[in-house]
Scaffold this motif. Structure first.
Motif, PDB file in Angstrom:
ATOM      1  N   THR A   1       0.811  -1.233   0.000  1.00  0.00           N
ATOM      2  CA  THR A   1       0.000   0.000   0.000  1.00  0.00           C
ATOM      3  C   THR A   1       0.841   1.279   0.000  1.00  0.00           C
ATOM      4  O   THR A   1       0.335   2.348   0.330  1.00  0.00           O
ATOM      5  CB  THR A   1      -0.975   0.020   1.204  1.00  0.00           C
ATOM      6  N   THR A   2       2.111   1.142  -0.327  1.00  0.00           N
ATOM      7  CA  THR A   2       2.921   2.359  -0.478  1.00  0.00           C
ATOM      8  C   THR A   2       2.677   2.889  -1.887  1.00  0.00           C
ATOM      9  O   THR A   2       3.240   2.391  -2.855  1.00  0.00           O
ATOM     10  CB  THR A   2       4.405   2.061  -0.209  1.00  0.00           C
ATOM     11  N   ARG A   3       1.781   3.841  -1.967  1.00  0.00           N
ATOM     12  CA  ARG A   3       1.296   4.364  -3.247  1.00  0.00           C
ATOM     13  C   ARG A   3       2.042   5.627  -3.656  1.00  0.00           C
ATOM     14  O   ARG A   3       2.732   6.250  -2.850  1.00  0.00           O
ATOM     15  CB  ARG A   3      -0.206   4.740  -3.152  1.00  0.00           C
TER      16      ARG A   3
ATOM     17  N   GLN B   1      -7.882   3.760 -14.425  1.00  0.00           N
ATOM     18  CA  GLN B   1      -6.805   3.865 -13.427  1.00  0.00           C
ATOM     19  C   GLN B   1      -5.676   4.759 -13.962  1.00  0.00           C
ATOM     20  O   GLN B   1      -5.211   5.676 -13.294  1.00  0.00           O
ATOM     21  CB  GLN B   1      -6.240   2.476 -13.056  1.00  0.00           C
TER      22      GLN B   1
ATOM     23  N   ARG C   1       6.405   5.979   4.414  1.00  0.00           N
ATOM     24  CA  ARG C   1       5.033   5.466   4.628  1.00  0.00           C
ATOM     25  C   ARG C   1       4.879   4.902   6.041  1.00  0.00           C
ATOM     26  O   ARG C   1       3.863   5.109   6.695  1.00  0.00           O
ATOM     27  CB  ARG C   1       4.736   4.396   3.571  1.00  0.00           C
TER      28      ARG C   1
ATOM     29  N   PHE D   1      -4.145   3.598   2.864  1.00  0.00           N
ATOM     30  CA  PHE D   1      -3.995   3.518   1.411  1.00  0.00           C
ATOM     31  C   PHE D   1      -4.273   2.082   1.010  1.00  0.00           C
ATOM     32  O   PHE D   1      -4.079   1.153   1.801  1.00  0.00           O
ATOM     33  CB  PHE D   1      -2.584   3.956   0.984  1.00  0.00           C
ATOM     34  N   LYS D   2      -4.738   1.935  -0.245  1.00  0.00           N
ATOM     35  CA  LYS D   2      -5.170   0.600  -0.668  1.00  0.00           C
ATOM     36  C   LYS D   2      -4.203  -0.002  -1.681  1.00  0.00           C
ATOM     37  O   LYS D   2      -3.412   0.705  -2.293  1.00  0.00           O
ATOM     38  CB  LYS D   2      -6.554   0.724  -1.315  1.00  0.00           C
ATOM     39  N   ARG D   3      -4.352  -1.295  -1.879  1.00  0.00           N
ATOM     40  CA  ARG D   3      -3.616  -1.944  -2.969  1.00  0.00           C
ATOM     41  C   ARG D   3      -4.100  -1.384  -4.295  1.00  0.00           C
ATOM     42  O   ARG D   3      -5.278  -1.049  -4.442  1.00  0.00           O
ATOM     43  CB  ARG D   3      -3.886  -3.454  -2.977  1.00  0.00           C
ATOM     44  N   ALA D   4      -3.212  -1.309  -5.270  1.00  0.00           N
ATOM     45  CA  ALA D   4      -3.605  -0.884  -6.617  1.00  0.00           C
ATOM     46  C   ALA D   4      -3.980  -2.112  -7.434  1.00  0.00           C
ATOM     47  O   ALA D   4      -3.640  -3.240  -7.065  1.00  0.00           O
ATOM     48  CB  ALA D   4      -2.441  -0.162  -7.282  1.00  0.00           C
TER      49      ALA D   4
END
Ligand code: FMN
Length: 212
Positions: A14-16, A92, A150, A195-198
């Motif tokens: 989740t490190t976006r 996206q 993060r 934060f979410k998974r991409a």
């Protein structure tokens, strides 16, 4: 040492690329940047070269000048790419480009910028082995830096756009000719930390075992 896998996996997944949720009002202490850089430089380098140099910019006027240069490179590039992605139904990617375009308008307000550099500069005649070794000797450290941020409630986005005008930034910051800038990371605390998974293609569709 036994890692907490839930925590570790969450950090990795989740490190976006954070742009819209950078907290522009909150100062980033120098000690946090130092701490994250200490962790970053545990990353590997080709031949143990460690030829990285890190330029941290928190000076308001210099940030403004860098943001100007970034905008000169942007020139509607990202909004055009966003429109193309939207037409192709790739929402996206359209969101990414539209966020990237917006970042150019407030980049100067992000409290800290980091420009990772390498001493030395490969040229067009160098082999792909040399290019991989040089560039591969900084990007693992950059990613570690982003993960360390993060974990501490900060965020960043790896950008390379300003490199179209690398020389202008070099002159502004007095970077020597034999030092190559490789990226520019705006750094700030994030607004919220969830934060979410991409969305990514399934691993099975992009992985080949024992041959292509
Ligand atoms: C090599 C590289 C160059 C990038 N350059 C830019 C850039 O110039 N501007 C920008 O806003 N984002 C830039 N990005 C961020 C990507 O757009 C972002 O990582 C990607 O959309 C995926 O988002 P995610 O990391 O949150 O999954 C770059 C990322 C990488 C890895």
């Amino acid at each position: 040492m036994k890692f907490d896998l839930d925590m570790t996996d969450e950090l990795l997944a989740t490190t976006r690329a954070v742009r819209k949720r950078l907290d522009l009002a909150r100062d980033v202490p120098k000690s946090v940047i130092d701490e994250c850089l200490e962790l970053a430089i545990q990353a590997p380098t080709g031949g143990n070269s460690q030829s990285w140099r890190w330029i941290v910019i928190d000076d308001k006027e210099k940030r403004a000048a860098i943001a100007d240069i970034y905008r000169q490179c942007e020139q509607g590039r990202f909004s055009g790419a966003a429109a193309q992605a939207r037409e192709a139904g790739d929402h996206q990617t359209a969101r990414v480009y539209s966020g990237a375009g917006e970042l150019a308008s407030y980049l100067q307000d992000v409290p800290v910028m980091l420009i990772p550099c390498l001493q030395g500069r490969p040229d067009g005649n160098d082999s792909s082995a040399r290019w991989a070794s040089v560039m591969g000797s900084i990007f693992p450290a950059i990613w570690s830096f982003q993960l360390a941020l993060r974990a501490r409630g900060l965020g960043s986005v790896l950008t390379t756009l300003h490199l179209y005008k690398e020389q202008a930034v070099a002159e502004l910051l007095g970077i020597p000719d034999d030092v190559m800038q490789v990226a520019l990371l705006p750094v700030a605390y994030t607004v919220g930390t969830d934060f979410k998974r991409a969305k990514r293609d399934p691993v099975a569709t992009i992985t080949h075992w024992n041959g292509w």
